[in-house]
Write an enzyme that holds these catalytic residues in place. Sequence first.
Site, short mmCIF file in Angstrom:
data_model
loop_
_atom_site.label_atom_id
_atom_site.label_comp_id
_atom_site.label_asym_id
_atom_site.label_seq_id
_atom_site.Cartn_x
_atom_site.Cartn_y
_atom_site.Cartn_z
N PHE A 1 -6.70 22.66 -24.24
CA PHE A 1 -6.95 21.24 -24.40
C PHE A 1 -8.19 20.92 -23.55
O PHE A 1 -8.37 21.49 -22.48
CB PHE A 1 -5.76 20.37 -24.00
N THR A 2 -9.01 19.98 -24.03
CA THR A 2 -10.32 19.71 -23.43
C THR A 2 -10.27 19.54 -21.91
O THR A 2 -10.86 20.32 -21.17
CB THR A 2 -10.94 18.45 -24.07
N PHE B 1 -18.18 15.79 -26.21
CA PHE B 1 -17.79 15.01 -27.40
C PHE B 1 -17.69 13.52 -27.10
O PHE B 1 -17.86 12.69 -27.99
CB PHE B 1 -16.47 15.52 -27.99
N TYR C 1 0.83 -1.20 0.00
CA TYR C 1 0.00 0.00 0.00
C TYR C 1 0.87 1.25 0.00
O TYR C 1 0.59 2.23 -0.69
CB TYR C 1 -0.94 0.02 1.21
N ARG D 1 -12.36 16.74 -33.82
CA ARG D 1 -11.72 17.82 -33.08
C ARG D 1 -12.22 19.12 -33.69
O ARG D 1 -11.55 19.76 -34.49
CB ARG D 1 -10.19 17.73 -33.14
N LYS E 1 0.37 8.52 -23.24
CA LYS E 1 0.87 8.97 -24.56
C LYS E 1 2.37 8.65 -24.63
O LYS E 1 2.73 7.49 -24.67
CB LYS E 1 0.59 10.47 -24.75
N ASP F 1 2.44 21.02 -19.81
CA ASP F 1 1.74 19.78 -20.13
C ASP F 1 2.74 18.95 -20.93
O ASP F 1 2.95 19.19 -22.12
CB ASP F 1 0.47 20.08 -20.94
C1 LIG Z 1 -4.62 13.16 -23.14
C2 LIG Z 1 -4.19 14.50 -22.74
C3 LIG Z 1 -4.44 15.00 -21.46
C4 LIG Z 1 -5.30 14.27 -20.45
O1 LIG Z 1 -4.75 13.06 -20.09
P1 LIG Z 1 -5.64 11.76 -19.76
O2 LIG Z 1 -4.58 10.73 -19.45
O3 LIG Z 1 -6.44 11.43 -20.97
O4 LIG Z 1 -6.48 12.07 -18.58
C5 LIG Z 1 -3.94 16.26 -21.16
N1 LIG Z 1 -3.25 16.99 -22.06
C6 LIG Z 1 -3.02 16.53 -23.31
C7 LIG Z 1 -2.26 17.39 -24.26
C8 LIG Z 1 -3.48 15.29 -23.69
O5 LIG Z 1 -3.28 14.87 -24.94
#
Ligand SMILES: *Cc1c(COP(=O)(O)O)cnc(C)c1O
Length: 470
Positions: A137-138, A462, A85, A395, A271, A228
């Site tokens: 970004f969303t 979306f 843990y 998008r 990613k 980011d």
């Molecule tokens: C995917 C993404 C996020 C969010 O990450 P999640 O792992 O999907 O929660 C934030 N910023 C960018 C540029 C992304 O492509």
Amino acid sequence: MTKDMPKTMGQQFGRRSWAEPWKIKMVEPIRMIPRERREQALIAAGFNTFLLKSEDVYIDLLTDSGTGAMSDRQWAGLMMGDEAYAGSRNFYNLENAVQTYYGYKHIVPTHQGRGAEHLLSQAAIRKGQFIPGNMYFTTTRLHQELAGGIFADVVIDEAYDTQNPHPFKGNVDLGKLEALIKDKGAENIAYVSLAGTVNMAGGQPVSMANVKAVRALCAKYGIRLFLDATRMAENAFFIQEREEGYAEKSVAQILKEFCGYTDGAWMSAKKDNLVNIGGWLAVNDPALFEELRNLVVVYEGLHTYGGLAGRDLEAMAIGIAECVQDDHIRSRIGQVRYLGELLADWGVPITRPVGGHAVFLDAAAFYPHLPQIQFPSQTLAAELYLDSGIRSMERGIASAGRDPKTGDHYYPRLELTRLTIPRRVYTQAHMDVVAEAVKAVYDARSSTRGLKMVFEPKYLRFFQARFERL
Ligand SMILES: *Cc1c(COP(=O)(O)O)cnc(C)c1O
């Protein structure tokens, strides 16, 4: 400052071809279902590719998020999971990997990128403060807004021109940024939110010169700069390729230098970092770290696991070391570029230059007869699935959502449909099949009808919105 853009991979790497720096050890069968069943599946999914069953998809280019193939070393790492843990050894391996390759001091694991965005937004934004960023970004903007912040776009204008060949279309417009700071007052800026590469602009990079200049401007006004870092390794490759003075530096060296100009970063490890689930948040300021370490316990889990299993942390630590290798990034971006160049050669309108993780089809140019409110990008994604079982992503106006103040749609300047390439998953032959399908949809463009939205969720619509054909 910048070198000429290479036109083809061949020109860049000499006459000889490049190939993937791996071979395939295990395969997963895929197949295309008949057109009739694709039609049924599309209607059942409300013309939203997010609502399709993966089994009904042939080549899945919905996203590069968590869809990559792990290496044999990462799979071996799963077996080394220390599922304690607290204080799992895998956490220390992750901490060490982030410190080594990104250079930040303090690390908090999170279940994925938005978990990290949530914590940072809650800790670093006061109600009413502005957060300037190089395009929205969303999930990032939503968490900033939920924390009471107001996002302000300060990306250069070139980012909105799909045909502009600018090599660093993700750059911050320093004039826009300084004007905002002067207008609102430095104390009303929570931090600058920098993304490399810029997803919504088509995976376009930020130059080293730009991050240095942003850093200097932030220092002048006493404003923090957070990154980011989701696709920052890919961004580093573009710097190596395009920016004077970086051709001889490795992607790993460039990545670390870039991060060095920022105060911290959040990461969707799904990613660049080559895992199916995971994320992290890293900062240099010990006081902010203390706050984040406290918040993570509330929302994600203890600060040494952050909503993940020990094995997930291990796969992420190994993925970090793999994702900064020059040959990996070269073949990753090379494959995206291969698809983009095929389409461009056939006259299909795409965002240029081709970005890091995806080829973006210019849906507004596909369907000039469809007004934005008839969802041209959503329409294109639906047509592509219908033609060949290929799944892409909208998008455009659906992704942009609504202005929380006025309740009206945001009308984004770009209507794009994204063909996102998972890492280490598909072959060049798959890319040929995709290109031919896009061409077929392009050839049928003038008779294509648009969509209307018949169901709209409140947040990140979306993902779950439903549509009908007009
Ligand atoms: C995917 C993404 C996020 C969010 O990450 P999640 O792992 O999907 O929660 C934030 N910023 C960018 C540029 C992304 O492509």
